[in-house]
Design an enzyme around this catalytic site. Structure first.
Site, PDB file in Angstrom:
ATOM      1  N   GLY A  63       1.021  -1.242   0.032  1.00 22.88           N
ATOM      2  CA  GLY A  63      -0.107  -0.036   0.218  1.00 22.88           C
ATOM      3  C   GLY A  63       0.871   1.223   0.017  1.00 22.88           C
ATOM      4  O   GLY A  63       1.795   1.533   0.966  1.00 22.88           O
ATOM      5  N   GLY A  95      -0.146   4.538   0.031  1.00 23.55           N
ATOM      6  CA  GLY A  95      -0.888   5.628   0.553  1.00 23.55           C
ATOM      7  C   GLY A  95      -0.037   6.593   1.549  1.00 23.55           C
ATOM      8  O   GLY A  95       1.146   6.457   1.383  1.00 23.55           O
ATOM      9  N   PHE A  96      -0.721   7.204   2.248  1.00 23.65           N
ATOM     10  CA  PHE A  96       0.182   8.186   3.346  1.00 23.65           C
ATOM     11  C   PHE A  96       0.999   7.438   4.220  1.00 23.65           C
ATOM     12  O   PHE A  96       2.128   7.550   4.498  1.00 23.65           O
ATOM     13  CB  PHE A  96      -0.941   9.145   4.037  1.00 23.65           C
ATOM     14  N   GLU A  98     -17.612  18.532   1.692  1.00 28.58           N
ATOM     15  CA  GLU A  98     -16.688  18.980   0.668  1.00 28.58           C
ATOM     16  C   GLU A  98     -17.502  19.057  -0.667  1.00 28.58           C
ATOM     17  O   GLU A  98     -17.458  19.716  -1.508  1.00 28.58           O
ATOM     18  CB  GLU A  98     -15.343  18.519   0.750  1.00 28.58           C
ATOM     19  N   ASP A 126      -5.399   3.191   7.859  1.00 29.45           N
ATOM     20  CA  ASP A 126      -6.933   2.961   8.101  1.00 29.45           C
ATOM     21  C   ASP A 126      -7.256   1.685   8.336  1.00 29.45           C
ATOM     22  O   ASP A 126      -8.504   1.267   8.766  1.00 29.45           O
ATOM     23  CB  ASP A 126      -7.553   3.462   6.879  1.00 29.45           C
ATOM     24  N   ALA A 171      -5.136  11.208   7.023  1.00 33.65           N
ATOM     25  CA  ALA A 171      -3.921  11.235   6.568  1.00 33.65           C
ATOM     26  C   ALA A 171      -2.909  11.526   7.601  1.00 33.65           C
ATOM     27  O   ALA A 171      -1.783  10.570   7.489  1.00 33.65           O
ATOM     28  CB  ALA A 171      -3.415  12.313   5.356  1.00 33.65           C
TER      29      ALA A 171
END
Lengths: 452, 452
Positions: free
Chosen positions: B25, B27-28, B184, B314, B330
């Site tokens: 992964g 991601g962040f 948002e 997560d 994040a």
């Protein structure tokens, strides 16, 4: 238009609908025509299957991860938002019923008084439609993101395979067709491999990628003089592209390209830039067409048997003053759009023009790579850095919208300074394409990352 | 790592392979960890199904045609190109074989000595997976371009239909979930309809679009104090968003959303922002998970029964000092990445740390629309224009790569001045998604463009 309305003057009244001009296709010709009809006393309907106008000459930069799709595409509605006599319809045209005077579309039939078909061109595989999946062309945004995906995936898969033959195949890119698109694609693939990707891989060296530009005819860029063709070939070779001239292709599969002389090129990525054919407009109209499927039109760009149907751009067969075919390039389509706008406005004003369409060739240009392009404007020729700057300025200038000019200009500057490519995204294959060819068919052998 | 290697000291020799750390992964959390292992005496393998790291907090701006995918995504190889102990593998992880100590992937099995799962989260439909097609979520670039396509197509289809009920349905947008993503999205859809699209349509007025933000709980943005929640609701309502609070959804189809109180909302575009669940990592590991499927980990973020398997971001169930769950944002993922890098480096150096992971909450922020955002940092709160500026600066600052900062910053400035949206492209539905729901099921009735 006037002819048509005069044939039923009893229907014309103050409340009668204004004549409807339907334009199919929002490429260079269609958009130019639509703009030329701004303020004309008619209802203009512009139909396109996409919601955007795409600047096709820069598609190869989307395919090679330089620009993003939105950098070279602009919503048609927005381009023409201020034109109050115009309606844009996002729909796929499917045929023309000349008796009922309607265009059949995915959104239903659209009636017309005057019809302009500006439906462009698509690839021609010279009777080998089975090549299409293995060797996609480059005509719209989906094509470009599909090619970007294939090119970047080939490097990813070369990185993971341990089968040396498979790795060589994955690192071999064949571009078929030595016209401007082929030259630009070959140069751009060479650059992305040699510069942008080079530092980022561990198990393969992207600089060893083999890029072939394969042309059946005797030279590259046949529209340009011999010396510019030779210059382009030399520059491409200096960039590491193998230029094969006079080498017709006889077979293309997912795994290889075969040439007439028996050469077999094992490759996972083939790009088709060898030929185009007109859209289906000729069939829709049941009109006379030339060998490339382009409609034969009168000197006023109308069908010989119907002055209310115009055909313009890549889908029209038009000759210039010297009897040579007008080339399928953006300036030619725009000139036809301008001309038809004038013809239609003349008819609407009751002063039909007798003038014929005259094509003015403004020049030819193609970029090869960083600091190298070829330009011919009349007797004036440019190559190298100056040609390249000229090419860039022309392309930025003709982009629609100030924002696109700024975005493309600043991206090019950034790329020039850093040699990076910003848009290196492998996104999903669009659903509208056929099944993805097993270009990257995975080797069953060992993997570099699998430990012994 | 050390534990593992110490158990077989006889195999350690000068030529022995260095321990391999596999991170799944990018991601962040995964990228932060990979960076933290720069120079460590180990072979680091980073596996992701995409070739890019995506800045998820700005996905909603891709979905609403503000930014291009390449503005918020950056090639993973490029981010980590200078890190010589790291190999990136583009592959889809499919499971973990803890006995053989390999990760099974689409590119074959990858052995590990230490494994870090940073596989993130996906949407949770609370047992109603059948809602997924009709109400897509927003977790990656494909999701964002799919939503962009649906939102823009809804306006296109509203423009062509003559069926008034159908037009209202097409112009109704339901956003489900009142967290930051929902707030948002609702704000961004309202802005694109009221400003960017408004001048470009003829038969519909995009400003009449109905945008609903539906939240089951008692208020928006539950992570923020009451006053900021109330501010967000007021601002959204001022922008024309209908904010429905305490209204659970009981059914979603392609044509409508039903609420628990019996309300039926006819809509063609539903966005899911209501819940997430952890990736499949817990299943792969056969590990104990919490209700959301997150793996229960030790204070060192490892599995209780295997100190060589870490779970971060997560997909890990972690509590902060106060016993509250660490939020799925994040900064939390990045802190876990940093922490695990320190743990692994300590073990590699033979000085394992005894320190536990400590989450430091830096703050919460969400933007609502032009000139409006809510920010809470400790006891410090900001709203309105200042909050909005702060939100923008923070997001630009955390984008990876100077070019992305420049591109996003200049695009935002351009949008602010012109109210345009540059990336209004309706591109093909990605092939990896299911069949496109008949969101825009075409009315069989008359068309505006069809003459009577």
């Amino acid at each position: 238009m006037t002819a048509h309305m005069q044939s039923r003057p009893e229907t014309v009244s103050a409340s009668a609908p204004r004549p409807r001009i339907v334009i199919v296709g929002a490429g260079f010709g269609g958009v130019q025509l639509a703009r030329g009809l701004d303020g004309a006393p008619a209802d203009v309907v512009l139909i396109d299957q996409h919601n955007y106008h795409c600047f096709q000459p820069l598609l190869y930069q989307v395919a090679t991860a330089v620009l993003s799709p939105a950098d070279i595409a602009w919503p048609i509605r927005h381009i023409l938002a201020r034109q109050s006599n115009l309606t844009m319809l996002m729909a796929r045209a499917e045929g023309v019923d000349r008796t009922a005077r309607v265009v059949n579309t995915s959104e239903g039939p659209i009636p017309y008084d005057t019809l302009v078909l500006a439906t462009g061109a698509t690839y021609a595989y010279f009777g080998h439609d089975e090549w299409a999946d293995a060797a996609p062309g480059l005509k719209d945004i989906e094509d470009a993101t599909r090619l970007r995906r294939r090119i970047l995936l080939a490097f990813e898969r070369a990185e993971t395979t341990r089968d040396e033959a498979e790795r060589r195949r994955l690192l071999t890119f064949a571009v078929i067709g030595g016209g401007p698109t082929g030259v630009e694609m070959a140069g751009a693939i060479a650059e992305v491999a040699r510069h942008a990707l080079a530092p980022d891989f561990r198990n393969v060296d992207p600089r060893t990628a083999r890029i072939l530009l394969i042309e059946a005819g005797p030279r590259l860029l046949p529209a340009l003089p011999d010396d510019l063709s030779a210059y382009a070939a030399r520059r491409l070779e200096a960039m590491g592209v193998e230029v094969l001239i006079g080498r017709p292709v006889v077979s293309i599969t997912e795994h290889q390209v075969a040439l007439a002389d028996g050469t077999i090129i094992d490759t996972a990525t083939t790009v088709w830039a060898a030929g185009v054919q007109a859209s289906a407009a000729g069939r829709w109209l049941d009109a006379q067409t030339d060998r490339a499927g382009r409609c034969i039109v009168t000197a006023q760009l109308t069908l010989p048997d119907d002055p209310e149907i115009f055909v313009i751009g890549d889908t029209a067969s038009v000759k210039d003053m010297d009897g040579k075919p007008v080339p399928g390039i953006a300036p030619a389509a725009k000139q036809m759009g301008d001309y038809v706008a004038k013809v239609i406005r003349g008819r609407l004003d009751g002063k039909p023009t007798a003038e014929s369409f005259r094509y003015r060739h403004q020049g030819d240009l193609a970029t090869i790579g960083r600091n190298a392009a070829v330009v011919k404007l009349g007797h004036f020729e440019l190559t190298g850095f100056l040609g390249w700057m000229f090419w860039g300025l022309v392309h930025v200038y003709f982009l629609i919208g100030t924002r696109n000019r700024l975005a493309v200009g600043s991206t090019w500057l950034w790329n020039y300074v850093t040699n990076q490519r910003a848009a290196r995204l492998i996104t999903a294959e669009p659903a509208t394409s056929g099944p993805e060819p097993q270009n990257g068919a995975r080797p069953v052998g060992e993997r570099t990352l699998r430990r012994a």
